[in-house]
Structure formats: C-alpha cells, structure tokens
Design an enzyme around this catalytic site. Structure first.
Site, PDB file in Angstrom:
ATOM      1  N   GLU A 139     -10.136  -3.972  -5.426  1.00 33.90           N
ATOM      2  CA  GLU A 139      -9.604  -2.905  -4.584  1.00 33.90           C
ATOM      3  C   GLU A 139      -9.922  -1.509  -5.134  1.00 33.90           C
ATOM      4  O   GLU A 139      -9.979  -1.304  -6.348  1.00 33.90           O
ATOM      5  CB  GLU A 139      -8.080  -3.035  -4.468  1.00 33.90           C
ATOM      6  CG  GLU A 139      -7.608  -4.297  -3.783  1.00 33.90           C
ATOM      7  CD  GLU A 139      -6.117  -4.247  -3.516  1.00 33.90           C
ATOM      8  OE1 GLU A 139      -5.621  -3.165  -3.137  1.00 33.90           O
ATOM      9  OE2 GLU A 139      -5.453  -5.291  -3.675  1.00 33.90           O
ATOM     10  N   SER A 193       0.837  -1.199   0.000  1.00 30.35           N
ATOM     11  CA  SER A 193       0.000   0.000   0.000  1.00 30.35           C
ATOM     12  C   SER A 193       0.878   1.258   0.000  1.00 30.35           C
ATOM     13  O   SER A 193       1.693   1.438  -0.903  1.00 30.35           O
ATOM     14  CB  SER A 193      -0.966  -0.046   1.176  1.00 30.35           C
ATOM     15  OG  SER A 193      -2.018   0.869   1.019  1.00 30.35           O
ATOM     16  N   HIS A 242      -7.370  -5.953  -0.246  1.00 31.34           N
ATOM     17  CA  HIS A 242      -6.209  -5.084  -0.133  1.00 31.34           C
ATOM     18  C   HIS A 242      -5.229  -5.611   0.916  1.00 31.34           C
ATOM     19  O   HIS A 242      -5.560  -5.720   2.100  1.00 31.34           O
ATOM     20  CB  HIS A 242      -6.679  -3.675   0.245  1.00 31.34           C
ATOM     21  CG  HIS A 242      -5.575  -2.657   0.310  1.00 31.34           C
ATOM     22  ND1 HIS A 242      -4.903  -2.207  -0.800  1.00 31.34           N
ATOM     23  CD2 HIS A 242      -5.037  -1.997   1.375  1.00 31.34           C
ATOM     24  CE1 HIS A 242      -4.012  -1.307  -0.437  1.00 31.34           C
ATOM     25  NE2 HIS A 242      -4.065  -1.164   0.879  1.00 31.34           N
TER      26      HIS A 242
END
Length: 312
Positions: A239, A150, A269
């Site tokens: 996502e 991320s 995610h």
C-alpha cells in the site's frame, strides 16, 4: 446472502480499473461518490443481516446486526474515503461481516464530509455519536469499540484520543490501513491498486480547510498516543500508506499501547470491503471481529471467573 468466493487474482484484476476510474482526482467529488455508491451492491451482506436506519447525534446512521438483533455490545464504524467520499452504502457489507464476526451491533455513521464540511466536522460527529451510544442506547464504554478503514481509521484514532482525554475509554479500536497523517507527502510510490496520491493529496487539502496540519485531530500520528485503548490493526505491504502505518505502529509501541498488528502481503488497501467475494478478505474481517468481540466482552470474562470459594 451466502458468500461465493472468487480467486484473489480475479478480484484484484477486476478492481484495478474500477478504482482507477472512480478515484480520479479530475472527477468532481460528487461524481466519485455516485460511482462508489453504484458499485456498492456487488459487495453483499451475510444471511441473517438486519440493517436498521436511525440517527446518531443528528446524523444518519445504520445499525447492522447478523443473527440476534438484541446486542449488548457495539462497534461504532467510521467509513473510509479520504474524508470526501464513502458512505453507509459503500461500507454496509463490511459492517455486516464485522457485526457477524464480533457478535455485536455495528453502527455505521454518515459523518460530514469535505469539502463541504472540512475538519473538524467529521471528528465532532464521531465523538458525538459515540457519546450518544452511551447516553441513549444503553451501552457502557467498556462494551463499545470504534473501528474504521483508511480515513475512517485515522478518524477512529482521533475520536478515541478526544474521548480518552475527556475521561471516556472505548473498549478497543479496529484499524484497517489507517490514514494517520493526511499532510504527509513522503509516499514511496504514487499509486497502489486502490489509492493514488494525486487523489489522496487533493482530498487531504480539502479536508484540512483552514486547519493546522499538525493538529492531532487531523493527523493522529503527530499527536500523543499514550493511553489509547487496545488496538487491532491491519495493513497490506504493497500500500501507498504502508510506511506511514509502520511508523504509526512503532510509535504506538513506544507509547505502551497494546497492539495486535497484522501485515498482508497479498491484500490491497482495505480489501476487507470484498469480504463477501474474497475468502482472504473474509478471514481478515474474522480476525478483526474476533479481537473486537473479545474486548467488548472483557467484563463478561471477569464475571465468569470462579472465586476462591467456588474452587474450594
């Protein structure tokens, strides 16, 4: 601890209310951090894992190995959390599973977070940590990869860009759902199982501070991608970040960067965090670890190849 896998639908159902509660933009960031740290022990580390506290470039860090503790290859791991939350505790399990699958030492860095320390504080910490691994821990750049999830994935790309531009070439990059353009506001929907845009947009603003949203250190998607190391990249098709990551993948290919790209229809995610309880997540970590492990050992393969005199 030996992994005990749960059915994917059960794990998904359990995680949904947790993330909705923890990643609520109305909660103070300090509270968000505490909630995630409290939930971290549910994600266990494998048998044989050794976690050693240390400092890298003046920041707290952990060196994680599984099995042999002496390793001549390494991965610098940059945790996710929208540059505002996340910690060594929240990512210790994932780091340990990656250490096992890559047969390397994984260094998890406690880089500075926003809003207390906006961009480029975290990037400066990551670059300095990588350099210290080379200078003080006996590694060479061809034996040290960088990985992250991320925001940590975006930070991984930004760190590699900075290093490559300065003549240092990491062995490879491992990217799990990388957030490569925090300033983008074109998400097709406002939440997935983990991320909601109210939370992520607020975090993006906190991280940017007084910076330029087109700065490639902040938004690698907007910058030059040529010359980056080989990349393995994972993303779930459901996502919020999926369109952004597809665009990033396309630009990597146009920039002639080697990419091994995998889409997961069933995973959410950074489901890799659940590698200790979800077989599908463990398999994803295995794939990433195998790629990174092979890349940091490329020189071993070259040295092991027989010469023409040996063949004769």
């Amino acid at each position: 601890m030996k992994s005990f896998y749960l059915p994917l639908p059960l794990v998904r159902t359990a995680l949904k209310p947790f993330y909705r509660f923890a990643l609520d933009a109305r909660l103070p960031i300090g509270v968000q951090r505490k909630i995630l740290d409290l939930g971290a022990p549910i994600q266990t580390i494998p048998d044989g894992a050794v976690v050693q506290p240390l400092t890298l470039a003046g920041r707290r860090a952990e060196r994680v190995t599984v099995g042999a503790t002496e390793r001549d290859t390494a991965v610098l791991y940059l945790h996710g959390g929208a540059y505002t939350i996340g910690s060594m505790a929240t990512h210790r399990s994932l780091a340990a599973h990656l250490a096992r699958e890559s047969a390397s030492a994984v260094y998890v860095l406690d880089y500075r977070l926003a809003p207390e320390n906006p961009y480029p504080a975290g990037l400066n910490d990551a670059v300095a940590a990588y350099r210290e691994l080379l200078k003080s821990h006996g590694y060479t750049a061809d034996r040290v990869a960088i990985a992250g999830d991320s925001a940590g994935g975006g930070l991984t790309v930004a760190t590699a860009r900075h290093l490559v531009d300065d003549g240092v070439n990491p062995a490879a990059l491992g990217l799990i759902s990388p957030w490569v353009d925090p300033a983008a506001r074109d998400a097709m929907f406002d939440r997935d199982l983990v991320v909601n845009t109210a939370w992520s947009f607020a975090a993006a603003v906190a991280y940017l501070g007084d910076g330029d949203p087109l700065d490639q250190g902040y938004a690698p998607l907007q910058g030059d991608l040529t010359g980056l190391p080989p990349i393995v990249m994972h993303v779930g098709t459901s996502e919020v970040l999926y369109p952004q990551i597809v665009a990033f993948h396309d630009k990597l290919l146009l920039s002639s960067v080697e990419v091994e790209y995998v889409e997961y229809e069933k995973l959410w995610h950074v489901a890799h965090l659940q590698a200790s309880i979800l077989r599908e997540a463990a398999q994803a970590v295995h794939h990433m670890g195998a790629f990174l492990g092979a890349r940091v050992r490329t020189s071993e393969v070259v040295l092991a190849e027989p010469s023409s005199s040996d063949i004769a």
